[in-house]
Scaffold this motif. Structure first.
Motif, PDB file in Angstrom:
ATOM      1  N   GLY A  97      28.792 -13.051  84.557  1.00  0.00           N
ATOM      2  CA  GLY A  97      28.221 -13.085  83.210  1.00  0.00           C
ATOM      3  C   GLY A  97      29.282 -12.774  82.177  1.00  0.00           C
ATOM      4  N   MET A  98      28.860 -12.769  80.914  1.00  0.00           N
ATOM      5  CA  MET A  98      29.827 -12.577  79.838  1.00  0.00           C
ATOM      6  C   MET A  98      30.396 -11.159  79.821  1.00  0.00           C
ATOM      7  N   GLY A  99      29.691 -10.213  80.442  1.00  0.00           N
ATOM      8  CA  GLY A  99      30.198  -8.839  80.510  1.00  0.00           C
ATOM      9  C   GLY A  99      31.495  -8.786  81.288  1.00  0.00           C
ATOM     10  N   TYR A 134      28.934 -15.328  68.031  1.00  0.00           N
ATOM     11  CA  TYR A 134      30.047 -15.833  67.233  1.00  0.00           C
ATOM     12  C   TYR A 134      29.558 -16.927  66.263  1.00  0.00           C
ATOM     13  N   SER A 135      29.118 -18.081  66.833  1.00  0.00           N
ATOM     14  CA  SER A 135      28.819 -19.263  66.007  1.00  0.00           C
ATOM     15  C   SER A 135      27.649 -19.017  65.061  1.00  0.00           C
ATOM     16  N   GLU A 136      27.750 -19.655  63.898  1.00  0.00           N
ATOM     17  CA  GLU A 136      26.661 -19.645  62.912  1.00  0.00           C
ATOM     18  C   GLU A 136      26.437 -21.083  62.467  1.00  0.00           C
ATOM     19  N   ALA A 139      29.428 -22.015  60.677  1.00  0.00           N
ATOM     20  CA  ALA A 139      30.706 -21.521  61.206  1.00  0.00           C
ATOM     21  C   ALA A 139      30.776 -21.766  62.705  1.00  0.00           C
ATOM     22  N   GLY A 140      31.374 -22.905  63.100  1.00  0.00           N
ATOM     23  CA  GLY A 140      31.571 -23.226  64.518  1.00  0.00           C
ATOM     24  C   GLY A 140      33.057 -23.283  64.779  1.00  0.00           C
ATOM     25  N   SER A 141      33.626 -24.470  64.606  1.00  0.00           N
ATOM     26  CA  SER A 141      35.082 -24.599  64.779  1.00  0.00           C
ATOM     27  C   SER A 141      35.821 -23.720  63.765  1.00  0.00           C
ATOM     28  N   ILE A 164      23.933 -18.842  66.002  1.00  0.00           N
ATOM     29  CA  ILE A 164      23.329 -19.999  66.663  1.00  0.00           C
ATOM     30  C   ILE A 164      24.099 -20.305  67.955  1.00  0.00           C
ATOM     31  N   TRP A 165      23.461 -21.037  68.843  1.00  0.00           N
ATOM     32  CA  TRP A 165      24.022 -21.389  70.153  1.00  0.00           C
ATOM     33  C   TRP A 165      24.335 -20.138  70.967  1.00  0.00           C
ATOM     34  N   THR A 166      23.563 -19.062  70.789  1.00  0.00           N
ATOM     35  CA  THR A 166      23.863 -17.810  71.489  1.00  0.00           C
ATOM     36  C   THR A 166      23.345 -17.912  72.923  1.00  0.00           C
ATOM     37  N   SER A 167      24.245 -18.218  73.864  1.00  0.00           N
ATOM     38  CA  SER A 167      23.829 -18.436  75.260  1.00  0.00           C
ATOM     39  C   SER A 167      23.200 -17.175  75.835  1.00  0.00           C
ATOM     40  N   THR A 373      33.190 -29.529  76.701  1.00  0.00           N
ATOM     41  CA  THR A 373      34.284 -29.738  75.740  1.00  0.00           C
ATOM     42  C   THR A 373      33.882 -29.257  74.342  1.00  0.00           C
ATOM     43  N   ILE A 374      32.755 -28.537  74.272  1.00  0.00           N
ATOM     44  CA  ILE A 374      32.329 -27.997  72.969  1.00  0.00           C
ATOM     45  C   ILE A 374      32.389 -26.467  72.974  1.00  0.00           C
ATOM     46  N   PHE A 375      31.767 -25.824  73.977  1.00  0.00           N
ATOM     47  CA  PHE A 375      31.713 -24.345  73.891  1.00  0.00           C
ATOM     48  C   PHE A 375      33.061 -23.708  74.205  1.00  0.00           C
ATOM     49  N   GLY A 376      33.199 -22.485  73.696  1.00  0.00           N
ATOM     50  CA  GLY A 376      34.492 -21.814  73.829  1.00  0.00           C
ATOM     51  C   GLY A 376      35.541 -22.425  72.898  1.00  0.00           C
ATOM     52  N   GLY A 377      35.075 -23.246  71.953  1.00  0.00           N
ATOM     53  CA  GLY A 377      35.983 -23.977  71.053  1.00  0.00           C
ATOM     54  C   GLY A 377      36.130 -25.401  71.570  1.00  0.00           C
ATOM     55  N   SER A 378      35.910 -26.396  70.710  1.00  0.00           N
ATOM     56  CA  SER A 378      35.899 -27.801  71.143  1.00  0.00           C
ATOM     57  C   SER A 378      37.292 -28.244  71.615  1.00  0.00           C
TER      58      SER A 378
HETATM   59  C1  LIG Z   1      26.386 -25.094  75.834  1.00  0.00           C
HETATM   60  C2  LIG Z   1      26.948 -24.321  74.676  1.00  0.00           C
HETATM   61  C3  LIG Z   1      26.928 -22.943  74.736  1.00  0.00           C
HETATM   62  C4  LIG Z   1      27.396 -22.220  73.646  1.00  0.00           C
HETATM   63  N1  LIG Z   1      27.327 -20.842  73.711  1.00  0.00           N
HETATM   64  C5  LIG Z   1      27.710 -20.123  72.634  1.00  0.00           C
HETATM   65  C6  LIG Z   1      27.554 -18.692  72.644  1.00  0.00           C
HETATM   66  O1  LIG Z   1      27.099 -18.105  73.610  1.00  0.00           O
HETATM   67  N2  LIG Z   1      27.897 -18.007  71.532  1.00  0.00           N
HETATM   68  C7  LIG Z   1      28.433 -18.625  70.435  1.00  0.00           C
HETATM   69  O2  LIG Z   1      28.753 -17.931  69.467  1.00  0.00           O
HETATM   70  N3  LIG Z   1      28.591 -19.979  70.383  1.00  0.00           N
HETATM   71  C8  LIG Z   1      28.238 -20.730  71.458  1.00  0.00           C
HETATM   72  N4  LIG Z   1      28.366 -22.103  71.434  1.00  0.00           N
HETATM   73  C9  LIG Z   1      28.835 -22.746  70.190  1.00  0.00           C
HETATM   74  C10 LIG Z   1      30.220 -23.327  70.293  1.00  0.00           C
HETATM   75  O3  LIG Z   1      31.202 -22.327  70.281  1.00  0.00           O
HETATM   76  C11 LIG Z   1      30.360 -24.295  69.081  1.00  0.00           C
HETATM   77  O4  LIG Z   1      29.449 -25.362  69.300  1.00  0.00           O
HETATM   78  C12 LIG Z   1      31.763 -24.835  68.940  1.00  0.00           C
HETATM   79  O5  LIG Z   1      32.642 -23.829  68.532  1.00  0.00           O
HETATM   80  C13 LIG Z   1      31.817 -26.007  67.921  1.00  0.00           C
HETATM   81  O6  LIG Z   1      31.230 -25.637  66.720  1.00  0.00           O
HETATM   82  P1  LIG Z   1      30.108 -26.548  66.025  1.00  0.00           P
HETATM   83  O7  LIG Z   1      29.081 -26.852  67.063  1.00  0.00           O
HETATM   84  O8  LIG Z   1      29.665 -25.865  64.789  1.00  0.00           O
HETATM   85  O9  LIG Z   1      30.826 -27.927  65.696  1.00  0.00           O
HETATM   86  P2  LIG Z   1      31.729 -28.232  64.413  1.00  0.00           P
HETATM   87  O10 LIG Z   1      32.646 -27.093  64.160  1.00  0.00           O
HETATM   88  O11 LIG Z   1      30.839 -28.667  63.300  1.00  0.00           O
HETATM   89  O12 LIG Z   1      32.579 -29.457  64.922  1.00  0.00           O
HETATM   90  C14 LIG Z   1      32.068 -30.787  64.950  1.00  0.00           C
HETATM   91  C15 LIG Z   1      33.160 -31.697  65.456  1.00  0.00           C
HETATM   92  O13 LIG Z   1      34.269 -31.684  64.541  1.00  0.00           O
HETATM   93  C16 LIG Z   1      35.471 -31.368  65.231  1.00  0.00           C
HETATM   94  N5  LIG Z   1      36.330 -30.545  64.390  1.00  0.00           N
HETATM   95  C17 LIG Z   1      35.948 -29.502  63.608  1.00  0.00           C
HETATM   96  N6  LIG Z   1      37.008 -28.941  63.001  1.00  0.00           N
HETATM   97  C18 LIG Z   1      38.101 -29.634  63.420  1.00  0.00           C
HETATM   98  C19 LIG Z   1      39.498 -29.527  63.137  1.00  0.00           C
HETATM   99  N7  LIG Z   1      40.000 -28.591  62.317  1.00  0.00           N
HETATM  100  N8  LIG Z   1      40.335 -30.406  63.745  1.00  0.00           N
HETATM  101  C20 LIG Z   1      39.855 -31.362  64.597  1.00  0.00           C
HETATM  102  N9  LIG Z   1      38.531 -31.521  64.879  1.00  0.00           N
HETATM  103  C21 LIG Z   1      37.675 -30.661  64.296  1.00  0.00           C
HETATM  104  C22 LIG Z   1      35.037 -30.612  66.447  1.00  0.00           C
HETATM  105  O14 LIG Z   1      35.981 -30.720  67.494  1.00  0.00           O
HETATM  106  C23 LIG Z   1      33.732 -31.293  66.811  1.00  0.00           C
HETATM  107  O15 LIG Z   1      33.981 -32.446  67.573  1.00  0.00           O
HETATM  108  C24 LIG Z   1      27.914 -22.877  72.493  1.00  0.00           C
HETATM  109  C25 LIG Z   1      27.956 -24.265  72.456  1.00  0.00           C
HETATM  110  C26 LIG Z   1      27.457 -24.990  73.531  1.00  0.00           C
HETATM  111  C27 LIG Z   1      27.486 -26.490  73.442  1.00  0.00           C
END
Ligand SMILES: Cc1cc2nc3c(=O)[nH]c(=O)nc-3n(C[C@H](O)[C@H](O)[C@H](O)COP(=O)(O)OP(=O)(O)OC[C@H]3O[C@@H](n4cnc5c(N)ncnc54)[C@H](O)[C@@H]3O)c2cc1C
Length: 402
Positions: A97-99, A134-136, A139-141, A164-167, A373-378
């Motif tokens: 787990g994440m712990g 983390y994610s909101e 605020a994702g990437s 959001i996306w809080t697993s 290829t999305i979680f943990g940073g795309s």
């Molecule tokens: C299954 C799953 C589990 C997850 N679990 C968690 C969790 O437990 N806790 C948590 O906090 N988050 C979690 N996440 C969220 C995840 O960290 C984010 O989805 C991810 O960081 C991308 O953010 P976003 O979805 O807002 O996409 P966006 O940031 O909106 O990105 C959209 C697209 O644009 C691209 N992009 C954005 N900025 C750039 C840039 N500067 N250069 C090039 N390309 C760019 C991205 O690569 C992506 O393809 C989870 C996501 C998934 C899918």
């Protein structure tokens, strides 16, 4: 199996005999059920609970963590030997787990002695579940744009906002969370806090995924209380802590299930596509693409092994975890694509008895693998990190990347 010399071989004998005596054989090769019991809705019962308890007492669920906090106190080489001995009898670590994978190693590096004493032992025992706030929505990437506010309320902190996306948030006992403590500065206005999920001020709403399950949630904090001693790192100094945690997250994504699971592709292709007169996969183009995929997967696995054996001592992960994450997730997704292609129309099953469980699982695996290829940073964000932090290329945005 590697030979590390006398002392290590002595440890191997010790580990082997302890595992012989303590690992319940009913759990052999059953990592999926164990993982579900540790991270899903159910808590472990029966032999799974017995195994968790025994590993917890031994500290081998977190083998290299200090014994002072309940960890195994093993050297990295001993931990590797333990892993080899467990694999040899089909045993998997029940304390996942994440712990253990993200928060624990980060707290060991950045936490105060009090924080380590309070939070590490329950993680080692696999008693509490952690989730990652983390994610909101905005605020994702660009994670440092996060807005969840944390204010000083005298003897405690008050947190308001949405993640959001809080697993696993719906099952979690605690959340490690990035919050905004200074609205005037971006990266330097973020702190890292620990939120008790068992309070009325926390609401989780599960989100349904394309593959049918609800592994993550929207998480709302409305005047959620955080104790003063549950801020990790300095006030407004949470960005460094949060980034280190992401490196631990990515280092866990460099291998294992991200490389794809299920039967071997050649066997599958021989069953579904058939063989030619020489006994090879009948379709020559498919055959060469499967071979190329297997070469990539093997090269990746060997690179991971080489990197692990070159690492001396308890080194923390670095930006190179971004390379491993991108490599493993690409290989895993490619395996899922090839699997469906090989199955042809049999690889379109969703539910019902017309398709075998393996065929239905292949479709779900292909869909859920899209998330890797999305979680943990795309993948694109990992490429940015590789270009800046490893190749030393200029940052066009001038941003303090993850
Ligand atoms: C299954 C799953 C589990 C997850 N679990 C968690 C969790 O437990 N806790 C948590 O906090 N988050 C979690 N996440 C969220 C995840 O960290 C984010 O989805 C991810 O960081 C991308 O953010 P976003 O979805 O807002 O996409 P966006 O940031 O909106 O990105 C959209 C697209 O644009 C691209 N992009 C954005 N900025 C750039 C840039 N500067 N250069 C090039 N390309 C760019 C991205 O690569 C992506 O393809 C989870 C996501 C998934 C899918």
């Amino acid at each position: 199996m590697a030979d590390f010399g006398g002392d290590v071989e002595g440890f191997r004998a010790e580990a082997r005999s302890w595992l012989e005596a303590n690992f319940p054989r009913s759990l052999r090769d059953n990592s999926g059920a164990l993982e579900e019991a540790m991270m899903g809705a159910r808590r472990p019962t029966g032999d799974a609970e017995l195994w968790r308890g025994r590993m917890a007492q031994k500290g081998w669920g977190a083998p290299t963590w200090p014994a002072a906090y309940g960890g195994g106190g093993l050297t990295p080489i001993q931990a590797r030997v333990l892993g080899e001995e467990m694999a040899a009898i089909g045993a998997t670590n029940p304390i996942v787990g994440m712990g253990t994978s993200m928060f624990g190693p980060t707290l060991l590096e950045y936490g105060t002695e009090d924080q380590k004493q309070r939070h590490i032992p329950p993680i080692v025992r696999g008693e509490l579940r952690w989730c990652q706030g983390y994610s909101e929505p905005g605020a994702g990437s660009d994670l440092a744009s996060l807005q969840t506010k944390c204010e000083d309320a005298g003897d405690h902190w008050l947190v308001n906002g949405q993640k959001i996306w809080t697993s696993g948030a719906q099952y979690a006992d605690w959340c490690f969370c990035l919050v905004r403590t200074d609205t005037a500065r971006k990266h330097e206005g973020i702190s890292f806090v620990l939120i008790d999920m068992h309070q009325a001020a926390v609401e989780t709403r599960p989100i349904k995924l394309i593959a049918g399950s609800s592994p993550f949630c929207e998480t709302f904090f409305t005047n959620a209380r955080v104790e003063k001693n549950d801020m990790v790192g300095p006030l407004n100094g949470g960005w460094s802590v949060g980034k280190r945690l992401l490196q631990h997250e990515r280092s866990g994504q460099g291998g294992g299930r991200m490389l794809g699971t299920g039967p071997s592709l050649p066997e599958l292709a021989k069953t579904y596509v058939g063989v030619d007169a020489a006994g090879r996969i009948a379709d020559a183009d498919l055959r060469s693409r499967i071979a190329a995929h297997m070469i990539d997967a093997r090269a990746h696995a060997l690179t991971i092994r080489r990197a692990a054996s070159e690492a001396r001592g308890n080194q923390n992960p670095s930006a190179t975890t971004s390379i491993m994450k991108n490599s493993s997730t690409r290989i895993g997704q490619e395996k899922a694509e090839l699997t469906l292609e090989i199955m042809g129309s049999r690889g379109l099953g969703w539910e019902g008895d017309d398709f075998t469980p393996a065929e239905r699982e292949a479709v779900r695996g292909w869909l859920s693998g899209k998330a890797w290829t999305i979680f943990g940073g795309s993948a694109e964000i990992q490429n940015n990190i590789i270009s800046k932090r490893i190749l030393g290329l200029p940052d066009p945005l001038g941003a303090n990347a993850q």
